[in-house]
Design a protein around this motif. Structure first.
Motif, PDB file in Angstrom:
ATOM      1  N   PRO A 212       0.784  -1.233   0.000  1.00 42.36           N
ATOM      2  CA  PRO A 212       0.000   0.000   0.000  1.00 42.36           C
ATOM      3  C   PRO A 212       0.818   1.287   0.000  1.00 42.36           C
ATOM      4  O   PRO A 212       0.353   2.288  -0.558  1.00 42.36           O
ATOM      5  CB  PRO A 212      -0.845  -0.143   1.285  1.00 42.36           C
ATOM      6  N   PRO A 213       2.025   1.332   0.602  1.00 41.97           N
ATOM      7  CA  PRO A 213       2.787   2.577   0.492  1.00 41.97           C
ATOM      8  C   PRO A 213       3.082   2.975  -0.947  1.00 41.97           C
ATOM      9  O   PRO A 213       3.257   4.153  -1.243  1.00 41.97           O
ATOM     10  CB  PRO A 213       4.085   2.256   1.253  1.00 41.97           C
ATOM     11  N   LEU A 214       3.143   2.009  -1.850  1.00 42.94           N
ATOM     12  CA  LEU A 214       3.453   2.298  -3.248  1.00 42.94           C
ATOM     13  C   LEU A 214       2.203   2.663  -4.033  1.00 42.94           C
ATOM     14  O   LEU A 214       2.194   3.627  -4.784  1.00 42.94           O
ATOM     15  CB  LEU A 214       4.147   1.086  -3.880  1.00 42.94           C
ATOM     16  N   TRP A 215       1.111   1.876  -3.875  1.00 46.11           N
ATOM     17  CA  TRP A 215      -0.050   2.061  -4.737  1.00 46.11           C
ATOM     18  C   TRP A 215      -1.342   2.396  -3.982  1.00 46.11           C
ATOM     19  O   TRP A 215      -2.395   2.536  -4.591  1.00 46.11           O
ATOM     20  CB  TRP A 215      -0.268   0.808  -5.585  1.00 46.11           C
ATOM     21  N   GLY A 216      -1.251   2.563  -2.656  1.00 44.26           N
ATOM     22  CA  GLY A 216      -2.461   2.708  -1.848  1.00 44.26           C
ATOM     23  C   GLY A 216      -3.353   3.875  -2.217  1.00 44.26           C
ATOM     24  O   GLY A 216      -4.571   3.733  -2.363  1.00 44.26           O
ATOM     25  N   ARG A 217      -2.767   5.071  -2.363  1.00 43.59           N
ATOM     26  CA  ARG A 217      -3.592   6.255  -2.636  1.00 43.59           C
ATOM     27  C   ARG A 217      -4.237   6.186  -4.022  1.00 43.59           C
ATOM     28  O   ARG A 217      -5.399   6.547  -4.196  1.00 43.59           O
ATOM     29  CB  ARG A 217      -2.743   7.514  -2.490  1.00 43.59           C
ATOM     30  N   SER A 218      -3.486   5.725  -4.998  1.00 46.27           N
ATOM     31  CA  SER A 218      -4.043   5.594  -6.348  1.00 46.27           C
ATOM     32  C   SER A 218      -5.182   4.587  -6.364  1.00 46.27           C
ATOM     33  O   SER A 218      -6.208   4.787  -7.017  1.00 46.27           O
ATOM     34  CB  SER A 218      -2.954   5.169  -7.335  1.00 46.27           C
ATOM     35  N   LEU A 219      -5.000   3.483  -5.641  1.00 46.19           N
ATOM     36  CA  LEU A 219      -6.035   2.454  -5.574  1.00 46.19           C
ATOM     37  C   LEU A 219      -7.289   2.989  -4.903  1.00 46.19           C
ATOM     38  O   LEU A 219      -8.406   2.761  -5.369  1.00 46.19           O
ATOM     39  CB  LEU A 219      -5.501   1.241  -4.804  1.00 46.19           C
ATOM     40  N   GLN A 220      -7.123   3.704  -3.811  1.00 41.60           N
ATOM     41  CA  GLN A 220      -8.277   4.277  -3.112  1.00 41.60           C
ATOM     42  C   GLN A 220      -9.055   5.203  -4.028  1.00 41.60           C
ATOM     43  O   GLN A 220     -10.289   5.156  -4.097  1.00 41.60           O
ATOM     44  CB  GLN A 220      -7.809   5.028  -1.870  1.00 41.60           C
ATOM     45  N   HIS A 221      -8.352   6.043  -4.750  1.00 37.63           N
ATOM     46  CA  HIS A 221      -9.014   6.979  -5.663  1.00 37.63           C
ATOM     47  C   HIS A 221      -9.732   6.233  -6.784  1.00 37.63           C
ATOM     48  O   HIS A 221     -10.867   6.575  -7.156  1.00 37.63           O
ATOM     49  CB  HIS A 221      -7.988   7.948  -6.245  1.00 37.63           C
ATOM     50  N   ALA A 222      -9.102   5.206  -7.333  1.00 33.58           N
ATOM     51  CA  ALA A 222      -9.702   4.454  -8.425  1.00 33.58           C
ATOM     52  C   ALA A 222     -10.984   3.767  -7.990  1.00 33.58           C
ATOM     53  O   ALA A 222     -12.005   3.811  -8.699  1.00 33.58           O
ATOM     54  CB  ALA A 222      -8.704   3.426  -8.954  1.00 33.58           C
ATOM     55  N   MET A 223     -10.959   3.150  -6.817  1.00 30.86           N
ATOM     56  CA  MET A 223     -12.148   2.435  -6.349  1.00 30.86           C
ATOM     57  C   MET A 223     -13.254   3.409  -5.943  1.00 30.86           C
ATOM     58  O   MET A 223     -14.440   3.142  -6.162  1.00 30.86           O
ATOM     59  CB  MET A 223     -11.775   1.509  -5.195  1.00 30.86           C
TER      60      MET A 223
END
Length: 292
Positions: A212-223
């Motif tokens: 999640p430190p790498l892709w967490g924020r992008s994933l949250q926004h996408a979902m």
């Protein structure tokens, strides 16, 4: 004005550090084939400059690493605050494959005897897989800790009714079992679908190493952009802790399988660079499932 630096980019460049720099320089004919990554870093990066600065030209207020320092260790000190929670409930995913000629009998037996199992721990949901896996059921169980789960499994093994009325009859009907342990992503909560019935989709994404430190924020926004009335309803988003590592599981609800097809969009398009592989299954809740 100092440009804004995305925390995920910082982590990515720091984690990959010398390897990225070496490839970058080799592609530009600025590195000898026999040089090691450390030799390249020491020769090319100005003293005190970070690898991120060297590759992007953007200054960092906090220097995450400098020449001769260990890249991944230094990067860990400046990770964005999106790491998975190490406290909180555990969610065990269990998948059973049933003999084709025994699927109906297995579901009847489970419907009749599931109360013996739920007397010991909390069932979140129980589904029959319709698309993406034949003759399968998928269920989620919640535990406060690994020690609680161990106590529950021990109690079940000593429960005479559970063993004689269910296990002894169910096991011969199965051909395969699988489980792994997940936790909710920090920003996710279990949500009840707006209506009973409908179709559930379990979408699983094998993510790039880094967590999640790498892709967490992008994933949250996408979902979040995919989770909208008339579009899709995100029940929960999980991250594997044991088994199927580096995998995110999104549990979605749709009014029907046809509605899913009508509104289907690629919720992961903007984080595709972080995804290795994808898999999904469409399921329908059993009558005894708490989530339905």
């Amino acid at each position: 004005m100092t440009p804004e630096v995305n925390g995920e980019e910082v982590f990515y460049f720091c984690l990959k550090g010398s390897t990225l720099l070496r490839k970058h320089l080799k592609d530009n004919n600025n590195v000898e084939g026999s040089e090691t990554s450390s030799e390249v870093v020491s020769r090319v990066i100005p003293r005190g400059e970070t690898i991120f600065e060297c590759l992007t030209g953007l200054p960092l207020v906090k220097r995450s690493l400098s020449v001769g320092q260990d890249f991944s260790w230094q990067a860990a000190a400046h990770l964005p605050a999106t790491a998975p929670q190490r406290q909180g409930p555990l969610y065990e995913f269990r998948t059973y494959r049933i003999r084709p000629d025994r699927t109906a009998a297995f579901l009847r037996l489970t419907n009749d005897k599931i109360h013996l199992r739920t007397a010991h721990s909390q069932l979140i949901g129980y589904w029959s897989v319709e698309y993406g896996g034949l003759n399968q059921v998928f269920h989620i169980w919640k535990y406060d800790s690994f020690s609680q789960r161990a106590a529950v499994r021990s109690a079940l093994a000593q429960d005479p009714r559970w063993m004689s009325e269910y296990i002894s009859q169910a096991i011969p009907m199965l051909t395969w079992q699988d489980n792994h342990v997940t936790t909710l992503l920090p920003w996710s909560r279990l949500r009840t679908p707006p209506l009973e019935g409908g179709a559930f989709e379990l979408a699983s994404f094998k993510m790039r190493l880094g967590g999640p430190p790498l892709w967490g924020r992008s994933l949250q926004h996408a979902m979040a952009s995919h989770d909208a009335p008339g579009h899709a309803h995100l029940v929960a988003a999980f991250h594997s802790e044991i088994g199927h590592l580096d995998t995110v599981h999104a549990l979605w609800w749709f009014e029907s399988a046809d509605k899913r097809r009508q509104v289907q969009g690629d919720a992961m398009a903007e984080v595709a660079v972080h995804v290795h592989t994808r898999d999904n299954k469409v399921m329908f809740a059993c009558s005894f499932s708490p989530l339905k």
